[in-house]
Design an enzyme around this catalytic site. Structure first.
Site, PDB file in Angstrom:
ATOM      1  N   THR A 167       1.140  -4.484   4.393  1.00  0.00           N
ATOM      2  CA  THR A 167       0.890  -4.742   5.812  1.00  0.00           C
ATOM      3  C   THR A 167       0.307  -6.125   6.099  1.00  0.00           C
ATOM      4  O   THR A 167       0.411  -6.613   7.226  1.00  0.00           O
ATOM      5  CB  THR A 167      -0.071  -3.685   6.382  1.00  0.00           C
ATOM      6  OG1 THR A 167      -1.304  -3.709   5.645  1.00  0.00           O
ATOM      7  CG2 THR A 167       0.548  -2.296   6.299  1.00  0.00           C
ATOM      8  N   ASP A 168      -0.271  -6.789   5.101  1.00  0.00           N
ATOM      9  CA  ASP A 168      -0.971  -8.044   5.381  1.00  0.00           C
ATOM     10  C   ASP A 168      -0.042  -9.140   5.900  1.00  0.00           C
ATOM     11  O   ASP A 168      -0.428  -9.925   6.775  1.00  0.00           O
ATOM     12  CB  ASP A 168      -1.706  -8.540   4.138  1.00  0.00           C
ATOM     13  CG  ASP A 168      -2.983  -7.755   3.871  1.00  0.00           C
ATOM     14  OD1 ASP A 168      -3.433  -7.034   4.782  1.00  0.00           O
ATOM     15  OD2 ASP A 168      -3.526  -7.857   2.756  1.00  0.00           O
ATOM     16  N   LYS A 179      -0.826  -7.360  12.968  1.00  0.00           N
ATOM     17  CA  LYS A 179      -1.864  -6.494  12.410  1.00  0.00           C
ATOM     18  C   LYS A 179      -3.185  -6.837  13.082  1.00  0.00           C
ATOM     19  O   LYS A 179      -3.630  -7.987  13.050  1.00  0.00           O
ATOM     20  CB  LYS A 179      -1.968  -6.686  10.895  1.00  0.00           C
ATOM     21  CG  LYS A 179      -2.902  -5.688  10.217  1.00  0.00           C
ATOM     22  CD  LYS A 179      -2.863  -5.825   8.699  1.00  0.00           C
ATOM     23  CE  LYS A 179      -3.778  -4.801   8.037  1.00  0.00           C
ATOM     24  NZ  LYS A 179      -3.745  -4.903   6.552  1.00  0.00           N
ATOM     25  N   GLU A 215       1.825 -26.550  29.570  1.00  0.00           N
ATOM     26  CA  GLU A 215       1.005 -27.239  30.557  1.00  0.00           C
ATOM     27  C   GLU A 215       1.524 -28.654  30.797  1.00  0.00           C
ATOM     28  O   GLU A 215       2.250 -29.206  29.958  1.00  0.00           O
ATOM     29  CB  GLU A 215      -0.447 -27.322  30.063  1.00  0.00           C
ATOM     30  CG  GLU A 215      -1.098 -25.975  29.803  1.00  0.00           C
ATOM     31  CD  GLU A 215      -2.481 -26.115  29.194  1.00  0.00           C
ATOM     32  OE1 GLU A 215      -2.824 -27.251  28.749  1.00  0.00           O
ATOM     33  OE2 GLU A 215      -3.204 -25.108  29.122  1.00  0.00           O
ATOM     34  N   THR A 222       0.811  -1.207   0.000  1.00  0.00           N
ATOM     35  CA  THR A 222       0.000   0.000   0.000  1.00  0.00           C
ATOM     36  C   THR A 222       0.848   1.262   0.000  1.00  0.00           C
ATOM     37  O   THR A 222       0.456   2.286  -0.563  1.00  0.00           O
ATOM     38  CB  THR A 222      -0.947   0.001   1.216  1.00  0.00           C
ATOM     39  OG1 THR A 222      -1.765  -1.173   1.170  1.00  0.00           O
ATOM     40  CG2 THR A 222      -1.845   1.223   1.234  1.00  0.00           C
ATOM     41  N   TYR A 243      -8.016   0.330  -4.377  1.00  0.00           N
ATOM     42  CA  TYR A 243      -6.766   0.843  -4.924  1.00  0.00           C
ATOM     43  C   TYR A 243      -5.922  -0.328  -5.392  1.00  0.00           C
ATOM     44  O   TYR A 243      -6.223  -1.498  -5.120  1.00  0.00           O
ATOM     45  CB  TYR A 243      -6.005   1.665  -3.876  1.00  0.00           C
ATOM     46  CG  TYR A 243      -5.489   0.832  -2.719  1.00  0.00           C
ATOM     47  CD1 TYR A 243      -4.190   0.326  -2.721  1.00  0.00           C
ATOM     48  CD2 TYR A 243      -6.299   0.530  -1.629  1.00  0.00           C
ATOM     49  CE1 TYR A 243      -3.729  -0.453  -1.676  1.00  0.00           C
ATOM     50  CE2 TYR A 243      -5.844  -0.243  -0.583  1.00  0.00           C
ATOM     51  CZ  TYR A 243      -4.556  -0.735  -0.610  1.00  0.00           C
ATOM     52  OH  TYR A 243      -4.095  -1.518   0.414  1.00  0.00           O
TER      53      TYR A 243
END
Length: 326
Positions: free
Chosen positions: A93-94, A166, A282, A14, A27
């Site tokens: 960003t993904d 994100k 655990e 982007t 876009y």
């Protein structure tokens, strides 16, 4: 920072995207070349010498092993270049958190490595790309940024790769850090670290492998059946990550199927589908041979398990130590 030499590796996203309209919702990512991007940045008078290389111009959903290999090779060259003080990678960003974490584990910490992106394309109202880029230049050019592993710069915050995720699909404050939050605050004119560097002079933790073993993520849901575990194994998975309920939980049938997979030599990591999900080790993990992901979400847990397998680490105790450390 006047004479600071920073290598800029562009991949698109982007931050290099355009919509053709300041108010259009959709876009196209990766439309601006690194040359044009740096020409715009030059108008800001940033106190650094930026040397750009275009590796791709795509949305980060299309980034994968071959591009990672080329970026990693280039980063190692920059690490060895005495003229280079820092490395920046422009990125969508993904999947930025996955690239950042992979390189965090496979690069030495001698020089700053900073990923930067944007949530709004370059021609949108309120575009955040230029500010994020200017902030990243300040971070990459700061000697104290070394020894912190790979960093992600977004919305005036600096996140460690291990923590960055994100968390929102819209808005410029789309990233958060878990469990530590941001490790610093940056603007084009200021930089503040919230603590000392924690990985000073640390070599790469793992060797980089382009062709890593297949690790599948199993997303837990109500009514999930055990045959999904077998389907992943039949598909060639050499490791499994459970994106479990709460603290990495799943139904008794799923846990039994995963325990059976461990007995067949397939390591299993318990992570959480919860955004801020801390999964502790655990007693049952010792019984079944499971590995607790701690603060790593499923995508990063997958990458770390791949690196462990690729580097011959299969013992659950040793694997757990890798998931425990920061």
């Amino acid at each position: 920072m006047t004479d600071t030499h920073i290598d800029v590796f562009a991949t698109g996203g982007t931050i290099a995207g355009t919509a053709g309209s300041a108010t259009r919702r959709d876009y196209r990512p990766g439309q601006i070349s690194v040359e044009d991007l740096l020409a715009e940045m030059a108008k800001l008078g940033l106190p650094a010498r930026l040397v750009g290389r275009q590796f791709a111009n795509i949305g980060s959903e299309d980034i994968g092993p071959e591009l990672w290999r080329r970026l990693h090779e280039a980063a190692m060259e920059s690490m060895a270049d005495p003229a280079c003080q820092g490395i920046m990678i422009t990125h969508g960003t993904d999947t930025a958190e996955e690239t950042a974490f992979l390189f965090d584990q496979t690069l030495p910490t001698a020089k700053p490595v900073v990923l930067v992106g944007a949530m709004r394309p370059a021609d949108a109202v309120g575009s955040d790309g230029m500010r994020n880029f200017a902030n990243a230049v300040r971070v990459a050019g700061d000697a104290d940024a070394a020894g912190r592993g790979v960093l992600l710069v977004m919305s005036d915050h600096i996140f460690a790769a291990r923590d960055a995720r994100k968390a929102r699909t819209e808005g410029t404050h789309a990233f958060r850090g878990f469990p530590r939050g941001p490790v610093g605050h940056v603007t084009p004119t200021s930089l503040e670290w919230f603590g000392p560097a924690w990985r000073v002079a640390e070599p790469a933790r793992f060797a980089f492998h382009e062709h890593m073993p297949k690790v599948s993520i199993l997303y837990a849901y109500a009514g999930m059946t055990a045959d999904e575990v077998q389907q992943a194994l039949d598909g060639g998975a050499r490791g499994l990550v459970l994106a479990g309920f709460g603290q990495g939980n799943a139904s008794a049938a799923i846990r039994a199927a995963l325990a059976k997979a461990v007995l067949s030599g397939v390591p299993v990591v318990r992570s959480s589908r919860v955004d801020e999900g801390l999964v502790d080790h655990e007693p049952d993990d010792d019984t079944h041979g499971f590995i607790a992901a701690r603060a790593l979400g499923p995508p990063k847990a997958r990458i770390l398990l791949q690196l462990l397998l690729a580097n011959g680490v299969t013992d659950p105790v040793s694997a757990q130590q890798a998931f425990d450390r920061r």
